[in-house]
Design a protein around this motif. Structure first.
Motif, PDB file in Angstrom:
ATOM      1  N   LYS B  71      39.159  -7.374  -3.198  1.00  0.00           N
ATOM      2  CA  LYS B  71      40.205  -6.358  -3.372  1.00  0.00           C
ATOM      3  C   LYS B  71      40.425  -6.059  -4.846  1.00  0.00           C
ATOM      4  O   LYS B  71      40.553  -4.902  -5.245  1.00  0.00           O
ATOM      5  CB  LYS B  71      41.523  -6.841  -2.751  1.00  0.00           C
ATOM      6  CG  LYS B  71      41.559  -6.675  -1.256  1.00  0.00           C
ATOM      7  CD  LYS B  71      42.986  -6.634  -0.756  1.00  0.00           C
ATOM      8  CE  LYS B  71      43.324  -7.917  -0.055  1.00  0.00           C
ATOM      9  NZ  LYS B  71      44.661  -7.897   0.545  1.00  0.00           N
ATOM     10  N   ARG B  72      40.460  -7.115  -5.644  1.00  0.00           N
ATOM     11  CA  ARG B  72      40.707  -6.925  -7.075  1.00  0.00           C
ATOM     12  C   ARG B  72      39.585  -6.092  -7.688  1.00  0.00           C
ATOM     13  O   ARG B  72      39.816  -5.143  -8.438  1.00  0.00           O
ATOM     14  CB  ARG B  72      40.810  -8.284  -7.781  1.00  0.00           C
ATOM     15  CG  ARG B  72      41.701  -8.250  -9.013  1.00  0.00           C
ATOM     16  CD  ARG B  72      41.608  -9.540  -9.804  1.00  0.00           C
ATOM     17  NE  ARG B  72      40.227  -9.847 -10.120  1.00  0.00           N
ATOM     18  CZ  ARG B  72      39.609 -10.961  -9.767  1.00  0.00           C
ATOM     19  NH1 ARG B  72      40.237 -11.891  -9.076  1.00  0.00           N
ATOM     20  NH2 ARG B  72      38.340 -11.149 -10.107  1.00  0.00           N
ATOM     21  N   ARG B  75      39.668  -2.455  -6.535  1.00  0.00           N
ATOM     22  CA  ARG B  75      40.722  -1.726  -7.254  1.00  0.00           C
ATOM     23  C   ARG B  75      40.257  -1.344  -8.650  1.00  0.00           C
ATOM     24  O   ARG B  75      40.456  -0.221  -9.097  1.00  0.00           O
ATOM     25  CB  ARG B  75      41.991  -2.582  -7.357  1.00  0.00           C
ATOM     26  CG  ARG B  75      43.124  -2.102  -6.454  1.00  0.00           C
ATOM     27  CD  ARG B  75      44.428  -2.814  -6.761  1.00  0.00           C
ATOM     28  NE  ARG B  75      44.293  -4.253  -6.796  1.00  0.00           N
ATOM     29  CZ  ARG B  75      44.622  -5.070  -5.778  1.00  0.00           C
ATOM     30  NH1 ARG B  75      45.089  -4.588  -4.651  1.00  0.00           N
ATOM     31  NH2 ARG B  75      44.492  -6.377  -5.904  1.00  0.00           N
ATOM     32  N   GLU B  79      39.692   2.392 -10.137  1.00  0.00           N
ATOM     33  CA  GLU B  79      40.389   2.861 -11.340  1.00  0.00           C
ATOM     34  C   GLU B  79      39.415   3.447 -12.357  1.00  0.00           C
ATOM     35  O   GLU B  79      39.675   4.494 -12.947  1.00  0.00           O
ATOM     36  CB  GLU B  79      41.194   1.720 -11.971  1.00  0.00           C
ATOM     37  CG  GLU B  79      42.556   1.531 -11.313  1.00  0.00           C
ATOM     38  CD  GLU B  79      43.217   0.225 -11.727  1.00  0.00           C
ATOM     39  OE1 GLU B  79      44.127  -0.221 -10.994  1.00  0.00           O
ATOM     40  OE2 GLU B  79      42.809  -0.353 -12.771  1.00  0.00           O
TER      41      GLU B  79
END
Lengths: 191, 191
Positions: B71-72, B75, B79
């Motif tokens: 998930k990190r 993300r 971005e």
């Protein structure tokens, strides 16, 4: 995504509860009881351990399923972001392009204007082909059947030689980015 | 990501192995043995169930940690994709912008050329501000210290009134998209 995170939180709480249970069970060892009660206790422990293992397995399967769903969605989001990445800049550029095309409509009355116009037409072609390379296309209008998905009718008129509901004039160009309409064309439609 | 998927595969294989083990244990029920051997068997089963529960717990924690990492990273990737989304179109547009600026350098000898030039200057400003809205900026050159990160030196010269290693002329504009150099400026540098 938020839902998954909540699930994981719940899970962590439940897990630590399970760990405590395990610890407390280990404390009261059945050393001074008779074999029958020891067996009973052991069978009880087996039942609770089976339940515990099953619970972990269920949670593991759930987290794995959530993980797979998340990956699938993240991939789809990334693909869409990639596909329409130019959208924001394209929208910003369109008004400049409109003015560019308006300015190019001048009738050159002398050689210098003519030469400047030619240079600017080349720049315009270059700009349009840069947009095209990113998937930007003009929406077709005059002679095409009116389609509210692509055309915005700002006028209706009877016009000879056109089928009803056909675009007969374009007031402002519309553009698509791949399969997405960035701006519909403003058109006149035959009645 | 590939690593995670491999882990999950391994996990599934191990899990089905565990389930089989469980099934076979359930088949030989200790109904005709004495209490002592039943107890022994029960204790053995407790040990194996404890190991199984622990194994599931370990795997659960590992999958959860992998999930969080994924998930990190997803993300962060999203971005970065969002931040530099305009890069491809910007790169395509820069040559058109160069030619635009070259064409604008003409000295208008009559009113019509002057008026066309004014219109085109407006279009140019609009285009530049559309690019700016997406984070595109010209790299500063003349009078600035030479910086190989932003400037490409194509000439060196001694020039009065300039510190050494200073940009004294710009041959082609360079551009940044946010903090990323899309194209360095081509410059002349003082010795």
């Amino acid at each position: 995504m938020v839902e998954n995170e909540k699930d994981l939180k719940d899970l962590e709480t439940e897990q630590s509860a399970l760990s405590e249970e395990e610890t407390s069970e280990q404390h009261d060892a059945p050393s001074e009881k008779n074999e029958s009660s020891e067996l009973e206790e052991a069978l009880g422990k087996i039942a609770s351990l089976e339940a515990k293992a099953e619970e972990y397995e269920t949670k593991l399967l759930r987290v794995q399923a959530d993980f797979e769903n998340y990956k699938r969605r993240a991939r789809m989001d990334a693909e869409a972001a990639q596909k329409y990445r130019a959208q924001s800049l394209v929208s910003e550029i369109l008004p400049a392009l409109d003015n560019f095309e308006r300015a190019l409509k001048v009738e050159a009355a002398d050689e210098q204007t003519k030469s400047l116009l030619q240079g600017m037409e080349m720049v315009h072609r270059q700009l349009v082909s840069a947009l095209k390379a990113e998937g930007v296309e003009e929406i077709e209008t005059v002679g095409k059947p009116f389609d509210p998905q692509f055309h915005q009718a700002v006028m209706q008129a009877e016009e000879e030689g056109y089928e009803p509901n056909t675009v007969i004039e374009e007031f402002q160009k519309g553009y698509k980015l791949k399969d997405r309409v960035i701006r519909p064309s403003m058109v006149k439609v035959s009645q």
